[in-house]
Scaffold this motif. Structure first.
Motif, PDB file in Angstrom:
ATOM      1  N   ARG A 132      23.692 -18.109  33.699  1.00 24.67           N
ATOM      2  CA  ARG A 132      23.399 -19.302  34.496  1.00 24.67           C
ATOM      3  C   ARG A 132      22.483 -20.252  33.737  1.00 24.67           C
ATOM      4  O   ARG A 132      21.994 -21.226  34.306  1.00 24.67           O
ATOM      5  N   ARG A 182      36.604  -8.329  46.716  1.00 24.92           N
ATOM      6  CA  ARG A 182      35.416  -7.467  46.654  1.00 24.92           C
ATOM      7  C   ARG A 182      35.455  -6.415  47.752  1.00 24.92           C
ATOM      8  O   ARG A 182      35.068  -5.281  47.560  1.00 24.92           O
ATOM      9  N   LEU A 194      29.037 -12.038  37.284  1.00 21.38           N
ATOM     10  CA  LEU A 194      28.654 -11.728  38.671  1.00 21.38           C
ATOM     11  C   LEU A 194      27.802 -12.828  39.314  1.00 21.38           C
ATOM     12  O   LEU A 194      28.088 -13.252  40.442  1.00 21.38           O
ATOM     13  N   LEU A 249      27.248  -2.751  36.923  1.00 22.06           N
ATOM     14  CA  LEU A 249      28.226  -2.107  37.811  1.00 22.06           C
ATOM     15  C   LEU A 249      29.158  -1.288  36.925  1.00 22.06           C
ATOM     16  O   LEU A 249      30.006  -1.816  36.223  1.00 22.06           O
ATOM     17  N   ARG A 289      27.203   4.391  47.276  1.00 20.41           N
ATOM     18  CA  ARG A 289      27.874   3.497  46.326  1.00 20.41           C
ATOM     19  C   ARG A 289      27.676   2.035  46.712  1.00 20.41           C
ATOM     20  O   ARG A 289      27.400   1.183  45.868  1.00 20.41           O
ATOM     21  N   ILE A 329      22.366  -4.646  43.424  1.00 19.17           N
ATOM     22  CA  ILE A 329      22.606  -5.417  42.189  1.00 19.17           C
ATOM     23  C   ILE A 329      23.094  -6.826  42.536  1.00 19.17           C
ATOM     24  O   ILE A 329      22.614  -7.819  41.972  1.00 19.17           O
ATOM     25  N   GLU A 330      24.018  -6.905  43.461  1.00 23.33           N
ATOM     26  CA  GLU A 330      24.564  -8.224  43.794  1.00 23.33           C
ATOM     27  C   GLU A 330      23.503  -9.104  44.446  1.00 23.33           C
ATOM     28  O   GLU A 330      23.492 -10.322  44.240  1.00 23.33           O
ATOM     29  N   PHE A 331      22.628  -8.481  45.221  1.00 23.08           N
ATOM     30  CA  PHE A 331      21.549  -9.260  45.831  1.00 23.08           C
ATOM     31  C   PHE A 331      20.647  -9.850  44.750  1.00 23.08           C
ATOM     32  O   PHE A 331      20.246 -11.019  44.815  1.00 23.08           O
ATOM     33  N   ASN A 343      17.760 -17.847  42.007  1.00 25.21           N
ATOM     34  CA  ASN A 343      19.122 -18.016  41.485  1.00 25.21           C
ATOM     35  C   ASN A 343      19.261 -19.263  40.623  1.00 25.21           C
ATOM     36  O   ASN A 343      20.070 -19.308  39.700  1.00 25.21           O
ATOM     37  N   ARG A 352      29.728 -15.830  40.666  1.00 22.23           N
ATOM     38  CA  ARG A 352      30.568 -15.666  41.852  1.00 22.23           C
ATOM     39  C   ARG A 352      29.830 -16.065  43.119  1.00 22.23           C
ATOM     40  O   ARG A 352      30.439 -16.331  44.133  1.00 22.23           O
ATOM     41  N   PHE A 353      28.523 -16.051  43.064  1.00 20.51           N
ATOM     42  CA  PHE A 353      27.753 -16.367  44.263  1.00 20.51           C
ATOM     43  C   PHE A 353      27.311 -17.822  44.303  1.00 20.51           C
ATOM     44  O   PHE A 353      26.590 -18.229  45.207  1.00 20.51           O
ATOM     45  N   ARG A 376      37.771  -3.754  46.746  1.00 23.77           N
ATOM     46  CA  ARG A 376      37.158  -2.911  45.720  1.00 23.77           C
ATOM     47  C   ARG A 376      36.167  -1.942  46.331  1.00 23.77           C
ATOM     48  O   ARG A 376      36.071  -0.789  45.926  1.00 23.77           O
ATOM     49  N   ARG A 433      34.532 -19.555  34.539  1.00 27.26           N
ATOM     50  CA  ARG A 433      33.750 -18.314  34.439  1.00 27.26           C
ATOM     51  C   ARG A 433      34.103 -17.562  33.160  1.00 27.26           C
ATOM     52  O   ARG A 433      33.234 -17.031  32.468  1.00 27.26           O
ATOM     53  N   GLN A 457      21.530 -10.623  41.897  1.00 27.51           N
ATOM     54  CA  GLN A 457      22.271 -11.633  41.139  1.00 27.51           C
ATOM     55  C   GLN A 457      22.641 -12.844  41.987  1.00 27.51           C
ATOM     56  O   GLN A 457      23.441 -13.659  41.559  1.00 27.51           O
ATOM     57  N   GLY A 458      22.111 -12.919  43.201  1.00 32.00           N
ATOM     58  CA  GLY A 458      22.282 -14.140  43.969  1.00 32.00           C
ATOM     59  C   GLY A 458      23.093 -14.026  45.238  1.00 32.00           C
ATOM     60  O   GLY A 458      23.279 -15.028  45.935  1.00 32.00           O
ATOM     61  N   ALA A 459      23.627 -12.840  45.551  1.00 32.57           N
ATOM     62  CA  ALA A 459      24.405 -12.706  46.783  1.00 32.57           C
ATOM     63  C   ALA A 459      23.479 -12.849  47.987  1.00 32.57           C
ATOM     64  O   ALA A 459      22.324 -12.431  47.949  1.00 32.57           O
ATOM     65  N   GLY A 490      36.869   1.609  45.644  1.00 30.39           N
ATOM     66  CA  GLY A 490      35.929   2.140  44.670  1.00 30.39           C
ATOM     67  C   GLY A 490      35.288   3.444  45.086  1.00 30.39           C
ATOM     68  O   GLY A 490      34.969   4.275  44.253  1.00 30.39           O
ATOM     69  N   ARG A 522      25.545  -1.132  44.736  1.00 28.62           N
ATOM     70  CA  ARG A 522      26.237  -2.380  44.422  1.00 28.62           C
ATOM     71  C   ARG A 522      25.574  -3.576  45.123  1.00 28.62           C
ATOM     72  O   ARG A 522      25.376  -4.628  44.519  1.00 28.62           O
ATOM     73  N   MET A 564      35.837 -14.133  41.926  1.00 21.92           N
ATOM     74  CA  MET A 564      36.478 -13.062  42.702  1.00 21.92           C
ATOM     75  C   MET A 564      36.266 -13.314  44.197  1.00 21.92           C
ATOM     76  O   MET A 564      35.171 -13.612  44.626  1.00 21.92           O
TER      77      MET A 564
END
Lengths: 371, 221
Positions: B165, A6, B110, B99, A280, A287-289, B86, B113-114, A9, B124, A291-293, A13, A284, A1
């Protein structure tokens, strides 16, 4: 994505965020309207006493380009025939606001003109060309009995005199907002002013005649505009009609109430929406952090989201308000020097929302444990 | 000697508690080897989540070091810590951290994506399908909204995300909490299977059935 997806969204969102943006946009436009109405409502009282046989010009500019043309009179083609008419017709006068005095005094070319006739305020019913004793180089317009000097009295060969009588209703002057009367000959000299507002020239013309009498002049001015393909039009209208369109029908109290209500409601909506968006987005981002953001990417996204969600509607609302009222011969809502104000407001609002948001993100990204 | 997947050395974590200090970890050390499944138990508030977050590189201990596959995860370098996390660690949070306004597929892929370079959409999608099958949700549409799932399904989706992963280390915080016995047993079986497949698993749980499947148990006081 993609990042763009994003971002979209994030904006979509947040429940009601689009509605909120629309509200911000609408409130901003409304705020401008109320400010404009409030700013000019003071002149509406004097309009009611306006003489019946007084006319003026309404400027219709579909592309609202006057604001961009103000520093170059040559880009307002109707200026030439208008000035010619001012020099030829005795029933035409130029009515200018007091802020013009500063520009007049600041212009060195006026020192060479010497024949500019200026009278501040007054009860002047007819023009005379009598110089007061000892001031042979100064010319004025009005009754010497009603005049008094204001200092500094000399600027080169120019002498300024203030009348002591009541302000004429036709020019909408008040004690706090006096006006300058400029004779037809003086109007030509005004074109020499650097930075003078060419659009104000047309708006500031008053004719001691009916609108029909201005028909020929209006046609000439419109022809000049047509030849330059500006799309701009001038209409001769009764001064009462012209000034009512400027002042609106709202009373001072109503305008002030509307302004304050708009401000308060707009602030509440923005604060509430920003809080909701922050909750919100924080969840998000957390969670994204995990998961690797990257934290930096999330911060940038937050800033862009706020820019699109807050700043853009705010500035768009301002622009819409501006464009909506300018062609309808509303006066400029803010002086040119204050045009940065909307941007400053948007920036302040952005910071008020972004700073706590950024601090919350920092806490969310901190490598601290929780039991 | 086989190098451990993870080596925590003398971890110390202390929190202010009223006028005094509360010691959560006091020189805690741990080795985790490939194929090993370690259970952490103890009363609520004893620091299980804190320990797991430190081991997962999500929190920094006040003292001590963390080595993952021989690379020191320096707590003063968040970027390096994030990279190690990661690359090698899958983390299943106690709350699931899904989410809720996204689909199953969007939640599971998710972490992908990073990645840089980012895998293609087709890749994916394929990996999502495979990992869904691994956690026993092969029949579940990736397009299905997460908020329509049962509690057990949500935990499995969260586990699928932690596994997508193909991490060397899987850390799960209360993976069977709020699940019925059948779903909890199925999830515990899945975790055991991952360990048997070579992944190092560390989990915190109150569930005796889950803890019984672990190779080693650590009880926090």
């Amino acid at each position: 994505m993609s990042s763009l997806t994003r971002l979209g969204r994030d904006l979509r969102g947040a429940t009601g965020w689009i509605i909120t943006s629309t509200v911000i946009l609408g409130l901003t436009a409304g705020l401008i309207a109320s400010f404009a109405t409030f700013a000019f409502s003071g002149s509406s009282d004097s309009v009611r006493d306006t003489a019946h046989n007084l006319s003026g010009f309404r400027v219709i500019d579909p592309q609202a380009r006057i604001g961009r043309d103000v520093r170059d009179a040559t880009r307002l083609p109707a200026t030439a025939p208008l000035l010619d008419a001012l020099g030829e017709r005795t029933d035409l006068s130029l009515v200018l606001g007091a802020d013009y005095l500063t520009q007049v005094l600041a212009n060195p070319t006026l020192a060479r003109v010497g024949a500019l006739r200026i009278l501040i305020s007054t009860g002047v019913a007819e023009a005379t060309d009598q110089a007061p004793p000892g001031d042979t180089e100064a010319l004025y317009w009005g009754s010497p009995a009603d005049l008094a000097r204001i200092g500094p009295t000399r600027l080169g060969t120019l002498t300024l005199l203030r009348g002591s009588g009541q302000a004429p209703a036709v020019v909408g002057a008040t004690a706090a907002d006096p006006v300058l009367w400029v004779s037809p000959a003086g109007a030509t000299a005004l074109t020499l002013m650097n930075g003078g507002r060419a659009d104000e020239l047309a708006r500031s013309i008053r004719c001691a005649c009916s609108p029909d009498t201005l028909g020929t002049l209006t046609a000439t001015m419109n022809t000049a505009e047509d030849q330059a393909h500006t799309g701009r039009r001038f209409e001769a209208v009764a001064a009462t009609s012209l000034q009512r369109s400027r002042s609106g029908a709202l009373s001072d109290a109503l305008a002030l109430g509307l302004t304050l209500t708009t401000l308060i409601m707009g602030s509440l909506v923005v604060v509430a929406a920003a809080r909701r968006l922050r909750e919100r987005m924080l969840a998000r981002c957390r969670i994204e952090f995990r998961q690797g953001a990257r934290a930096s990417a999330l911060r940038i996204r937050m800033q862009v989201t706020l820019t699109l969600g807050v700043d853009l509607p705010l500035l768009t609302g301002y622009t819409v308000g501006w464009l909506a009222y300018l062609p309808a011969d509303w006066p400029p809502l803010l002086p040119p020097s204050a045009l940065a104000a909307p941007v400053a407001v948007a920036l302040i609002l952005h910071l008020l929302i972004a700073v706590p948001f950024s601090r919350a993100l920092t806490r969310a990204f901190q490598l601290k444990g929780s039991s | 000697m086989i190098a451990p997947l993870l080596h925590a050395d003398r971890l110390t974590q202390v929190y202010p508690d009223g006028d005094g200090l509360r010691v959560i970890l006091d020189g805690f050390s741990l080795y985790l080897h490939r194929g090993e499944m370690i259970g952490v138990s103890g009363p609520s508030g004893t620091g299980k989540t804190t320990l797991l977050r430190i081991l997962a590189g999500l929190s920094a201990p006040q003292e001590g070091t963390l080595n993952v596959l021989g690379e020191r995860a320096h707590v003063g370098d968040p970027r390096a810590l994030a990279r190690i996390r990661n690359a090698h660690i899958g983390y299943l949070a106690q709350t699931g951290d899904l989410l809720n306004d996204e689909s199953v597929g969007a939640n599971i892929d998710l972490p992908l994506r990073f990645l840089r370079p980012a895998p293609s959409r087709a890749e994916r999608k394929g990996r999502t399908q495979r990992v869904l099958a691994v956690v026993g949700l092969g029949g579940l549409s990736p397009e299905r909204p997460v908020d329509t799932l049962s509690g057990g399904q949500r935990r499995r989706v969260a586990l699928a995300r932690a596994l997508i992963r193909e991490p060397d280390i899987l850390i799960a915080d209360e993976p069977t909490a709020s699940l019925d016995a059948e779903a909890a047993a199925a999830l515990a079986t899945l975790l055991r299977a991952r360990a048997d497949a070579g992944t190092g698993v560390i989990l915190a749980s109150h569930d005796l059935d889950v803890l019984d499947r672990c190779d080693r148990l650590i009880r926090l006081p």
